[in-house]
Design a protein around this motif. Structure first.
Motif, mmCIF file in Angstrom:
data_model
loop_
_atom_site.group_PDB
_atom_site.id
_atom_site.type_symbol
_atom_site.label_atom_id
_atom_site.label_comp_id
_atom_site.label_asym_id
_atom_site.label_seq_id
_atom_site.Cartn_x
_atom_site.Cartn_y
_atom_site.Cartn_z
ATOM 1 N N ARG A 234 1.010 -1.150 -0.002
ATOM 2 C CA ARG A 234 -0.103 -0.257 -0.048
ATOM 3 C C ARG A 234 0.937 1.261 0.133
ATOM 4 N NH1 ARG A 234 -2.636 -0.687 4.628
ATOM 5 N NH2 ARG A 234 -4.324 -1.914 3.375
ATOM 6 N N MET A 235 1.921 1.015 0.838
ATOM 7 C CA MET A 235 2.797 2.252 0.951
ATOM 8 C C MET A 235 3.404 2.683 -0.429
ATOM 9 S SD MET A 235 4.572 4.715 2.695
ATOM 10 C CE MET A 235 4.279 4.127 4.364
ATOM 11 N N CYS A 236 4.016 1.719 -1.315
ATOM 12 C CA CYS A 236 4.516 1.568 -2.547
ATOM 13 C C CYS A 236 3.381 2.244 -3.559
ATOM 14 C CB CYS A 236 5.055 0.439 -3.046
ATOM 15 S SG CYS A 236 6.556 -0.238 -2.133
ATOM 16 N N ARG A 237 2.190 1.914 -3.481
ATOM 17 C CA ARG A 237 1.365 2.261 -4.537
ATOM 18 C C ARG A 237 1.040 3.869 -4.139
ATOM 19 N NH1 ARG A 237 -1.250 -2.995 -3.524
ATOM 20 N NH2 ARG A 237 -0.978 -4.253 -5.149
ATOM 21 N N ASN A 238 0.878 4.172 -2.860
ATOM 22 C CA ASN A 238 0.814 5.726 -2.311
ATOM 23 C C ASN A 238 1.824 6.482 -3.138
ATOM 24 O OD1 ASN A 238 -1.568 4.940 -1.124
ATOM 25 N ND2 ASN A 238 -0.563 4.787 0.974
ATOM 26 N N ILE A 239 3.106 6.022 -2.915
ATOM 27 C CA ILE A 239 4.200 6.863 -3.318
ATOM 28 C C ILE A 239 4.058 6.947 -4.855
ATOM 29 C CG2 ILE A 239 6.849 6.879 -3.650
ATOM 30 C CD1 ILE A 239 7.051 5.334 -0.968
ATOM 31 N N LYS A 240 3.748 5.837 -5.690
ATOM 32 C CA LYS A 240 3.611 5.855 -6.994
ATOM 33 C C LYS A 240 2.308 6.618 -7.653
ATOM 34 C CE LYS A 240 4.297 3.821 -11.294
ATOM 35 N NZ LYS A 240 5.724 3.878 -11.916
ATOM 36 N N GLU A 241 1.439 7.029 -6.590
ATOM 37 C CA GLU A 241 0.305 7.761 -7.235
ATOM 38 C C GLU A 241 0.740 9.343 -6.969
ATOM 39 O OE1 GLU A 241 -3.081 7.240 -4.684
ATOM 40 O OE2 GLU A 241 -3.345 5.279 -5.453
ATOM 41 N N LYS A 242 1.741 9.676 -6.131
ATOM 42 C CA LYS A 242 2.312 11.010 -5.905
ATOM 43 C C LYS A 242 3.298 11.226 -7.023
ATOM 44 C CE LYS A 242 1.296 10.856 -1.201
ATOM 45 N NZ LYS A 242 1.780 10.801 0.629
ATOM 46 N N ASP A 243 4.283 10.236 -7.059
ATOM 47 C CA ASP A 243 5.399 10.250 -7.917
ATOM 48 C C ASP A 243 5.358 9.185 -9.150
ATOM 49 O OD1 ASP A 243 7.736 10.559 -9.385
ATOM 50 O OD2 ASP A 243 9.085 9.992 -7.845
ATOM 51 N N PRO A 244 4.599 9.578 -10.424
ATOM 52 C CA PRO A 244 4.557 8.470 -11.401
ATOM 53 C C PRO A 244 6.108 7.576 -11.884
ATOM 54 C CG PRO A 244 3.502 10.416 -11.812
ATOM 55 C CD PRO A 244 4.090 10.863 -10.755
ATOM 56 N N HIS A 471 7.221 1.219 6.473
ATOM 57 C CA HIS A 471 7.629 2.471 6.440
ATOM 58 C C HIS A 471 9.341 2.711 5.802
ATOM 59 C CE1 HIS A 471 4.750 3.641 10.042
ATOM 60 N NE2 HIS A 471 4.518 3.689 8.639
ATOM 61 N N PHE A 472 9.795 1.273 5.764
ATOM 62 C CA PHE A 472 11.160 1.096 5.425
ATOM 63 C C PHE A 472 11.504 2.022 3.901
ATOM 64 C CE2 PHE A 472 14.922 -1.143 3.439
ATOM 65 C CZ PHE A 472 15.727 -0.550 4.449
ATOM 66 N N VAL A 473 10.547 1.803 2.874
ATOM 67 C CA VAL A 473 10.725 2.448 1.793
ATOM 68 C C VAL A 473 10.663 3.775 1.824
ATOM 69 C CG1 VAL A 473 9.723 2.697 -0.435
ATOM 70 C CG2 VAL A 473 9.312 0.577 0.487
ATOM 71 N N GLU A 474 9.874 4.368 2.662
ATOM 72 C CA GLU A 474 9.856 5.899 3.047
ATOM 73 C C GLU A 474 10.950 6.384 3.678
ATOM 74 O OE1 GLU A 474 6.783 7.281 5.542
ATOM 75 O OE2 GLU A 474 5.736 8.559 3.884
ATOM 76 N N GLN A 475 11.747 5.518 4.582
ATOM 77 C CA GLN A 475 13.003 5.974 5.116
ATOM 78 C C GLN A 475 14.076 5.787 4.453
ATOM 79 O OE1 GLN A 475 12.541 2.820 8.227
ATOM 80 N NE2 GLN A 475 11.180 4.010 9.391
ATOM 81 N N VAL A 476 14.077 4.983 3.470
ATOM 82 C CA VAL A 476 15.107 4.744 2.226
ATOM 83 C C VAL A 476 15.220 6.224 1.566
ATOM 84 C CG1 VAL A 476 16.024 3.799 0.374
ATOM 85 C CG2 VAL A 476 15.416 2.189 2.485
ATOM 86 N N ALA A 477 13.886 6.639 1.110
ATOM 87 C CA ALA A 477 13.672 7.714 0.343
ATOM 88 C C ALA A 477 14.313 8.966 1.131
ATOM 89 C CB ALA A 477 12.215 7.947 0.086
ATOM 90 N N VAL A 478 14.108 9.093 2.480
ATOM 91 C CA VAL A 478 14.588 10.191 3.120
ATOM 92 C C VAL A 478 16.011 10.145 3.237
ATOM 93 C CG1 VAL A 478 14.611 11.066 5.731
ATOM 94 C CG2 VAL A 478 12.447 10.196 4.780
ATOM 95 N N ALA A 479 16.655 8.767 3.431
ATOM 96 C CA ALA A 479 18.128 8.819 3.365
ATOM 97 C C ALA A 479 18.928 8.817 2.093
ATOM 98 C CB ALA A 479 18.557 7.420 3.753
ATOM 99 N N VAL A 480 18.136 8.770 0.921
ATOM 100 C CA VAL A 480 18.420 8.941 -0.208
ATOM 101 C C VAL A 480 18.382 10.794 -0.722
ATOM 102 C CG1 VAL A 480 18.160 8.932 -2.755
ATOM 103 C CG2 VAL A 480 18.116 6.695 -1.367
ATOM 104 N N ASP A 481 17.228 11.295 -0.152
ATOM 105 C CA ASP A 481 17.140 12.498 -0.433
ATOM 106 C C ASP A 481 18.102 13.384 0.434
ATOM 107 O OD1 ASP A 481 15.552 15.002 -1.491
ATOM 108 O OD2 ASP A 481 15.189 15.236 0.748
#
Length: 680
Positions: A234-244, A471-481
């Motif tokens: 669900r988290m991945c799909r939400n990110i995909k909706e915000k960022d195609p 939340h791990f996908v989101e945390q990796v995104a924060v670290a990458v950013d």
């Protein structure tokens, strides 16, 4: 030392009106010898329980006794409750005992269920406080009817008692802070230090320990694995909706449960377009909370900083799952395979790379191998361990394969390692890690220890994230950013620094205007050293050697008309930076600029992706021409590797040139491009 007042203090109280024997468990004894008895130390009698002391609730009595115990050097626990006969009469008596009361019960062994070897602190201590419920005039209260303060164990000092579990508590406010810190990906040690600073306490004096924080975070992760998987998707799909442009792929097993999942971000795909020529695939980490192997793809950008390409979580680390992961990476990156890939010593991964990336050179990360040396060789070699390690590095850095293999044989004999299985295994895999076998392949400098530390620090940043899998996908995104922002800042700082020219040669100033400060500093080192070398023209090229040497040297081939130069040391092929030997020959041949193909696009001052450069404004014609030059250089170098490649390139480029000539030419465009072509 125990004070006289403490010795004279009455430590056993019992209300005659409520006589009842205390039996903490079946093995407990109320009789203790004087030698085994210890007296608790109290500072003042107003905090000491006494017979007849009254409390409005049994919880209030517990809190009072707990505070008393803390001052004395022990902790308490609720032991036993008793009620009156009859239904609904309720609780009438409670016992609070020392935390070391009772004895460890003997568990019956069960072969089908493994037993945890947990040590117990119980030693049959008889210290206790008993309270009984009394109702007078319709009002109920609790009175102390029994109190024994004799202990058969040493009591703790004030600076020790705080470590007892009963006194280690995490408040709701602190829990919220810890969860917030965990989402940022900082380590537990960093969390502890931040909270010590916030609360102005000395290090180690928080009311909880690192272990308590880890247990708290672990409790949040003890969720149903299936629910976690659903939340992650669900988290991945939400990110995909915000960022195609966000990409993710996953597999489901026969029970419709999540098996593997991989993802990459838009910025990662853009970085891979230029910097995906050399990739590290680190599969040595696990998300321990979920017992899942974690794979991370990273590379190095033109400023010498790590860049993130993608992440994969696997249920099992086997040939099938690793093949799937590599196939997904190629899908994310539009089918582009890296020239080289560095991994740990994993045979499944070796076979998977051979299957999915047949044209990619596979090598082993030397820093991952070296990290295992202490456990492999320290005990075997003893005092000669450091001597052996020095010899290993000497062999590792040799240029000639023959010299390496001869030196390896001598090393094995010298240190008596003929039967050592690790030595035998290393030699069997030598073509995957020893530099003499790898120098003709491009690794962007990621083999060096310094860059390996930078990559490992980058990976550790989001590995320390302590919250849920979803939340791990989101945390990796924060670290990458965070890393992207840090890279931009370092890029700006590098570009603002004044570049100091050391040789005054036109080649040096030209390279400084094209390469990033990171890449130019590497080239400048070679330019400075080139002045110490002599070149001798031969029939098939040049022989270049240090001016103090009378023999040996490197062979350099130079074709001025084609603008092609190569050296037997293979430094350019290995790092993308020309060597001192080639630069010496160029200087001898009166070259005032380094040929464009030897200033690779991946080391140039390009901070944006090729796609963005191609979409840039017409006024940015210089940058677009530089990009085109880099692409042509790559086309030539890749096509020259085989006759088949050359035939395809010649055919396709001929078609492309015909299409380009069909396009109209504007006079304004010619005016704009003329000065740029003149400079180039």
């Amino acid at each position: 030392m125990m004070s006289e007042e403490a010795n004279q203090m009455l430590v056993v109280y019992d209300d005659p009106s409520d006589q009842r024997s205390l039996s903490l468990d079946e093995n407990s004894s109320t009789e203790e010898s004087p030698e085994e008895t210890r007296l608790s130390l109290e500072t003042s009698n107003d905090t000491v329980p006494y017979i007849g002391q009254r409390f409005p609730t049994h919880d209030a009595a517990y809190e009072f006794y707990s505070e008393f115990a803390k001052k004395c050097g022990f902790s308490i626990r609720r032991h036993r409750t008793e009620g009156k006969d009859g239904v609904g009469r309720g609780l009438t008596r409670r016992y609070f005992v020392c935390h070391r009361a009772g004895n460890t019960p003997v568990k019956t062994s069960n072969e089908s269920k493994p037993q945890r070897n947990r040590k117990s602190s119980r030693c049959g201590c008889q210290a206790y406080m008993r309270i009984s419920k009394v109702t007078e005039l319709g009002a109920a209260e609790w009175r102390v009817t029994g109190f024994v303060n004799q202990h058969n164990h040493e009591l703790l000092e004030p600076n020790q008692v705080r470590f007892l579990p009963a006194y280690r508590t995490i408040s709701d406010t602190d829990k919220s802070r810890i969860i917030m810190f965990a989402k940022t990906g900082i380590s537990v040690q960093q969390m502890m230090r931040l909270m010590e600073l916030e609360k102005c306490v000395e290090p180690g004096y928080l009311p909880f320990t690192e272990k308590d924080v880890r247990n708290l975070l672990q409790s949040f992760r003890k969720l149903d694995q299936e629910d976690e998987s659903i939340d992650l998707l669900r988290m991945c799909r939400n990110i995909k909706e915000k960022d195609p442009d966000f990409k993710f792929e996953y597999t489901i097993d026969s029970n419709n449960r999540l098996e593997n999942i991989a993802w990459s971000y838009a910025s990662s795909v853009q970085s891979y377009e230029i910097f995906g020529d050399a990739v590290v695939f680190d599969t040595t980490h696990r998300l321990t909370a979920f017992d899942m192997p974690l794979g991370i793809w990273v590379g190095m950008n033109n400023y010498g900083m790590p860049c993130f390409f993608g992440c994969v979580l696997l249920r099992e680390e086997n040939l099938r799952s690793l093949s799937w992961a590599l196939k997904v990476l190629l899908g994310f990156m539009n089918g582009k395979a890296p020239q080289t890939i560095l991994t740990d010593q994993n045979m499944y991964l070796k076979d998977a790379i051979a299957m999915e990336m047949p044209t990619t050179k596979h090598a082993l990360c030397i820093w991952m191998i070296v990290a295992k040396f202490p456990s492999w060789f320290n005990a075997v070699l003893g005092e000669r361990y450091n001597e052996w390690k020095t010899e290993f590095y000497r062999l590792y850095n040799l240029e000639s394969i023959d010299d390496f293999e001869l030196g390896w044989t001598d090393m094995v004999s010298s240190f008596g390692l003929h039967t050592n299985r690790h030595i035998a295994n290393l030699f069997a895999l030598r073509s995957l890690w020893a530099l003499p076998y790898l120098r003709s392949h491009f690794f962007a400098g990621m083999i060096t220890t310094g860059h390996s530390k930078a990559i490992n620090a980058f990976i550790q940043r989001f590995l320390s994230a302590q919250t849920r899998l979803a939340h791990f996908v989101e945390q990796v995104a924060v670290a990458v950013d965070f890393k992207d922002q840090a890279a931009e800042q370092q890029t700006m700082q590098q570009n603002l620094q004044n570049i100091s020219l050391k040789t005054g040669a036109p080649m040096e100033s030209h390279a400084a205007s094209v390469l990033t400060p990171f890449a130019f500093s590497r080239l400048q080192e070679q330019l400075v050293l080139a002045a110490h070398y002599a070149s001798f023209q031969m029939e098939d090229g040049f022989l270049v050697r240090h001016h103090t040497k009378l023999e040996g040297g490197r062979k350099v081939y130079w074709a001025p008309r084609e603008g092609i130069i190569s050296c037997s040391c293979h430094q350019f092929e290995f790092s993308g930076i020309l060597c001192r030997h080639a630069l010496r020959v160029l200087s001898t041949a009166n070259c005032f600029q380094i040929p464009d193909r030897y200033l690779p696009l991946r080391w140039r001052r390009i901070s944006t992706s090729p796609a963005k450069l191609l979409q840039s404004s017409p006024s940015d014609i210089s940058g677009r021409i530089q990009l085109l030059q880099g692409l042509v250089s790559t086309l030539v170098s890749e096509s020259a590797k085989s006759k088949e490649r050359l035939d395809i390139a010649t055919e396709q480029v001929s078609v492309l040139i015909s299409r380009i000539r069909e396009q109209p030419v504007s006079s304004q465009g010619l005016r704009d491009i003329s000065p740029i072509l003149g400079n180039l």
